[in-house]
Design an enzyme around this catalytic site. Sequence first.
Site, PDB file in Angstrom:
ATOM      1  N   ASP A   1       0.709  -1.143   0.032  1.00  0.00           N
ATOM      2  CA  ASP A   1      -0.010   0.034   0.104  1.00  0.00           C
ATOM      3  C   ASP A   1       0.878   1.118   0.054  1.00  0.00           C
ATOM      4  O   ASP A   1       2.101   1.105   0.180  1.00  0.00           O
ATOM      5  CB  ASP A   1      -1.040  -0.044   1.053  1.00  0.00           C
ATOM      6  CG  ASP A   1      -0.382   0.141   2.529  1.00  0.00           C
ATOM      7  OD1 ASP A   1       0.944   0.650   2.656  1.00  0.00           O
ATOM      8  OD2 ASP A   1      -0.904   0.018   3.469  1.00  0.00           O
ATOM      9  N   ILE A   2       0.248   2.324  -0.170  1.00  0.00           N
ATOM     10  CA  ILE A   2       1.013   3.643  -0.245  1.00  0.00           C
ATOM     11  C   ILE A   2       1.100   4.196   1.241  1.00  0.00           C
ATOM     12  O   ILE A   2       0.314   4.306   1.797  1.00  0.00           O
ATOM     13  CB  ILE A   2       0.443   4.658  -0.966  1.00  0.00           C
ATOM     14  CG1 ILE A   2      -0.110   4.041  -2.470  1.00  0.00           C
ATOM     15  CG2 ILE A   2       1.022   5.918  -1.003  1.00  0.00           C
ATOM     16  CD1 ILE A   2      -1.072   4.806  -3.310  1.00  0.00           C
TER      17      ILE A   2
ATOM     18  N   GLU B   1      -5.971   2.360  -0.743  1.00  0.00           N
ATOM     19  CA  GLU B   1      -4.605   2.622  -1.336  1.00  0.00           C
ATOM     20  C   GLU B   1      -3.862   0.937  -1.227  1.00  0.00           C
ATOM     21  O   GLU B   1      -2.694   0.933  -1.411  1.00  0.00           O
ATOM     22  CB  GLU B   1      -3.774   3.350  -0.685  1.00  0.00           C
ATOM     23  CG  GLU B   1      -3.413   3.094   0.737  1.00  0.00           C
ATOM     24  CD  GLU B   1      -4.366   3.486   1.875  1.00  0.00           C
ATOM     25  OE1 GLU B   1      -3.845   3.732   2.918  1.00  0.00           O
ATOM     26  OE2 GLU B   1      -5.663   3.691   1.418  1.00  0.00           O
TER      27      GLU B   1
END
Length: 354
Positions: free
Chosen positions: A227-228, A270
Site C-alpha cells: 500500500d501507499i 490504497e
Amino acid sequence: MAAIKRRSSILILLGICFIILLSSGGFFTIYLTHTIGPDAEMINQLGIIRGSIQRFVKFELGGHPDNALIDEIDLKINALNSKKMKIHDRHQEIQCYIGDLKQSCLLLKEAAYEYRKDPSLHNRDLLLEKSEVAWQEANSMVLMSQTLSEKKVGRYRISFIFLGVNLSLGFLMIFLIKRYVKDTLEYLVNYDGLTKLYNRRFFNESLHGEILRAERYERGLSVIMFDIDHFKRVNDTYGHDAGDSVLKELSQLIQKNIRKTDILARLGGEEFAVIVPETWAEGALLLAEKLRDAVARYSFKHAGKITISLGITELAEGDTADVIYKRADMALYEAKSKGRNRSEVKYKKQSMEI
C-alpha cells in the site's frame, strides 16, 4: 475495457446497417406489392378490350351494330392512357402500344361506319382487317403486361434475399449483444472502476485457482501485498482528485514492472496485491524490491514523490487462500511498523527482513 468499447461501436454500426437493410427490404416489398395491383387491373382491362373488339365485329357482321360497345372500348383505352404513367414503371414500350391500340380502334370504328353504309365484300374485308390489327394490338399488350408483371413477381426473390440478410444480421447482433452484456457484466464484477485493475473478488478467485494449480504441479506461488505510505496525507494535502490520480498512475507503473502472468489487483483504498505464479518468496522479494524502487524513483503528477511498503509470503503446505492473504497482510504490517518504504517477507514459521 477497450475491447468492450470496440464491441459497442461494432454493435452500433451493425444496428445502423440492420435498420437500413430492414427499411430498404420493407420499402422494396411495399413498392412491388403496390405496383402489382395496378398491373393486374391493366391486364384485366386489356383482356376486356380484346374480347370487346371480337364481339363488336361479330355484331357488325351479324347486322346488329352496337355503338355502346365501341364507346365502351374507347372509354377503357382512354382510362388506360390516363393511368399509363403510373403503371409498369413508366415502361416506354407499353405507352407506345396504348397509343397504337387507340389509333387501331379509331380505324376500326371508321371501317365499321363504312361497312354500315355499304356492306360490300371490300368493306367487309376491310372491317375484318382492321379488327384483326386492333385485336393483335390488344393481345400483344396483354402478353407484354403479363411478362412485365411476372418479372416484378420474380423480384420478390430480392425481398427474400433482404430477409435472409436481415435474419443473419439479426442473429449476429443477438450473439454480439449477449457477448457484450456478458463481457460488460464480467468487467463490472471483476474490475476496479477507478484503476481498471482486477478487484478483490477476482483476486480471491484467482488466488484460489493458482493455489490448486501450484499444488497440482508442485510449483511455487507467492503473494505481494503493498500500500501507499501516508496516503491520507496525500488526500489531505492535495485533495481526493489528486489521490485518485496517484492511484491510477501507481496502477499503471506497477503493471509495467510485472510479468504478464502476474495478477495485479486493487484490494481497496490504497491497498494492492500481486499474485506471482511459479515463484517462491525469494523471487517475489526481488520483484517487490524492483517495484518499491520504481515507485520511489517516479514523480507523480499531483503528489510528487511517494513510497510504498510491501509484504511478501509464499504458498506452504496446507495453506488456503485466506491463510496466504492474512500472512501477506501480516508481512505488510511488519513493513509499515518497521519504518515504511521497505519489503518484508513472512514465511509460515519465520520472517526475513530486508
